[in-house]
Design an enzyme around this catalytic site. Structure first.
Site, PDB file in Angstrom:
ATOM      1  N   CYS A  68       0.830  -1.180  -0.098  1.00 35.16           N
ATOM      2  CA  CYS A  68      -0.042  -0.041  -0.006  1.00 35.16           C
ATOM      3  C   CYS A  68       0.903   1.389   0.103  1.00 35.16           C
ATOM      4  CB  CYS A  68      -1.087   0.100   1.279  1.00 35.16           C
ATOM      5  SG  CYS A  68      -1.927  -1.393   1.230  1.00 35.16           S
ATOM      6  N   HIS A 104      -3.145   6.922   1.860  1.00 35.64           N
ATOM      7  CA  HIS A 104      -3.580   5.575   1.282  1.00 35.64           C
ATOM      8  C   HIS A 104      -4.890   5.698   1.694  1.00 35.64           C
ATOM      9  CE1 HIS A 104      -4.099   1.691   0.536  1.00 35.64           C
ATOM     10  NE2 HIS A 104      -4.103   1.105   1.792  1.00 35.64           N
ATOM     11  N   ASN A 160     -10.212  -0.013  -1.656  1.00 36.70           N
ATOM     12  CA  ASN A 160      -8.500  -0.155  -1.274  1.00 36.70           C
ATOM     13  C   ASN A 160      -8.023  -0.675  -2.525  1.00 36.70           C
ATOM     14  OD1 ASN A 160      -6.235  -0.728  -0.499  1.00 36.70           O
ATOM     15  ND2 ASN A 160      -6.713  -1.562   1.653  1.00 36.70           N
TER      16      ASN A 160
END
Length: 315
Positions: free
Chosen positions: A113, A241, A271
């Site tokens: 990530c 993020h 995500n």
């Protein structure tokens, strides 16, 4: 040393949209359960004939077009991804081939990530050291490939997509457009976010990640601002993020970026791992939420319990 700057960005998402209502028919979940815990309402899912390098190439082509640059002008391609199926050719080489580049250096970077902000720092360092003059930096992931679609705690989180940036050397004497990176990790807690096994599957210890993000990351994000010589209240935007709205909003508040637009793309994209920051940043630029020269904090965190952040000037 000559600094670097982002001259253009671009993003791409697959056409298929998977809603929370769709997920209700797949696993034991509900729209209320998902939105109250992570804030996600929709996510884009790539088809079996849409590999990661195709997503990356679409985003890269848009960034190159926005920069007014031909693929042949790029001398280094960096792709941040953790969902490559094959080891070789790597994603960067596949993207270069798709775009018809004659012979750039090609590297993949896997920091999950936090991959894009690590890759952006690597591009900046390459330019400063004289190893490259024009770099294509891409974050791309197909998280649907590694999702366990029977696990309601994780499959509701993920989405697919890509974002890209064209990084170039600044003119001699010009102010750098990419600030110093602040990066690190907590290796002993790497098990908290995993993509492992055969076939590989995404899993995480949600509470551990949440506690770490809530307590440790505001301090680190402020340090990234300090390295750039700015106070949080000077920021025009904050792009964290896009993991969970319950992490993003409190982190932005604790950072003290009171005048900043806070990216909340997680609500419509889920995500997307390494793609999440460039995807959200590109959307802010496209929507006119930030303007050229604005200082923006990009801050990635997650897999490996790694983090990396820097302040950049908006293209």
């Amino acid at each position: 040393m000559i600094g670097s700057r982002i001259v253009a960005v671009g993003h791409y998402q697959p056409a298929r949209v998977l809603t929370n209502e769709d997920l209700e028919g797949m696993v034991d979940t509900s729209d209320e359960w998902i939105t109250s815990r992570v804030g996600i309402r929709t996510r884009h899912i790539a088809g079996p004939d849409e590999p990661v390098d195709e997503l990356a190439a679409h985003a890269a082509a848009k960034a190159l077009a926005a920069a007014g640059r031909a693929p042949a002008e790029i001398d280094l391609v960096l792709v941040a991804t953790s969902t490559a199926i094959d080891r070789s050719p790597n994603m960067a080489a596949r993207v270069a081939a798709r775009l018809g580049m004659p012979g750039p250096a090609v590297m993949d970077i896997n920091v999950v990530c936090a991959g894009f902000t690590h890759a952006l720092a690597t591009a900046d360092h390459a330019v400063r050291a004289g190893g490259a003059s024009r770099v294509l930096v891409i974050g791309a992931d197909k998280m649907s490939d590694v999702a366990d679609w029977t696990d309601r705690t994780t499959c509701v989180l993920v989405g697919d997509g890509a974002g890209a940036a064209v990084v170039e050397a600044c003119a001699p004497g010009a102010e750098a457009g990419i600030g110093p990176v602040l990066w690190g990790s907590v290796p002993e807690m790497g098990h908290a976010v995993r993509i492992e096994g055969t076939p590989p599957r995404f899993a995480q210890e949600g509470q551990s990640v949440y506690r770490w993000a809530a307590t440790r990351l505001p301090v680190v994000a402020r340090q990234a601002c300090e390295k750039a010589g700015l106070a949080p209240e000077d920021l025009a935007a904050v792009v964290l993020h896009q993991a969970n709205l319950r992490i993003i909003e409190p982190l932005a508040r604790r950072l003290g970026a009171v005048n900043a637009v806070v990216a909340r793309d997680v609500t419509e994209s889920g995500n997307t791992s390494a793609a999440s920051i460039p995807l959200a940043f590109s959307k802010l630029v496209e929507q006119g939420s930030v303007t050229a020269g604005d200082p923006v904090l990009l801050f990635g965190f997650g897999g490996n319990l790694s983090y990396a952040g820097q302040v950049v000037r908006c293209p």
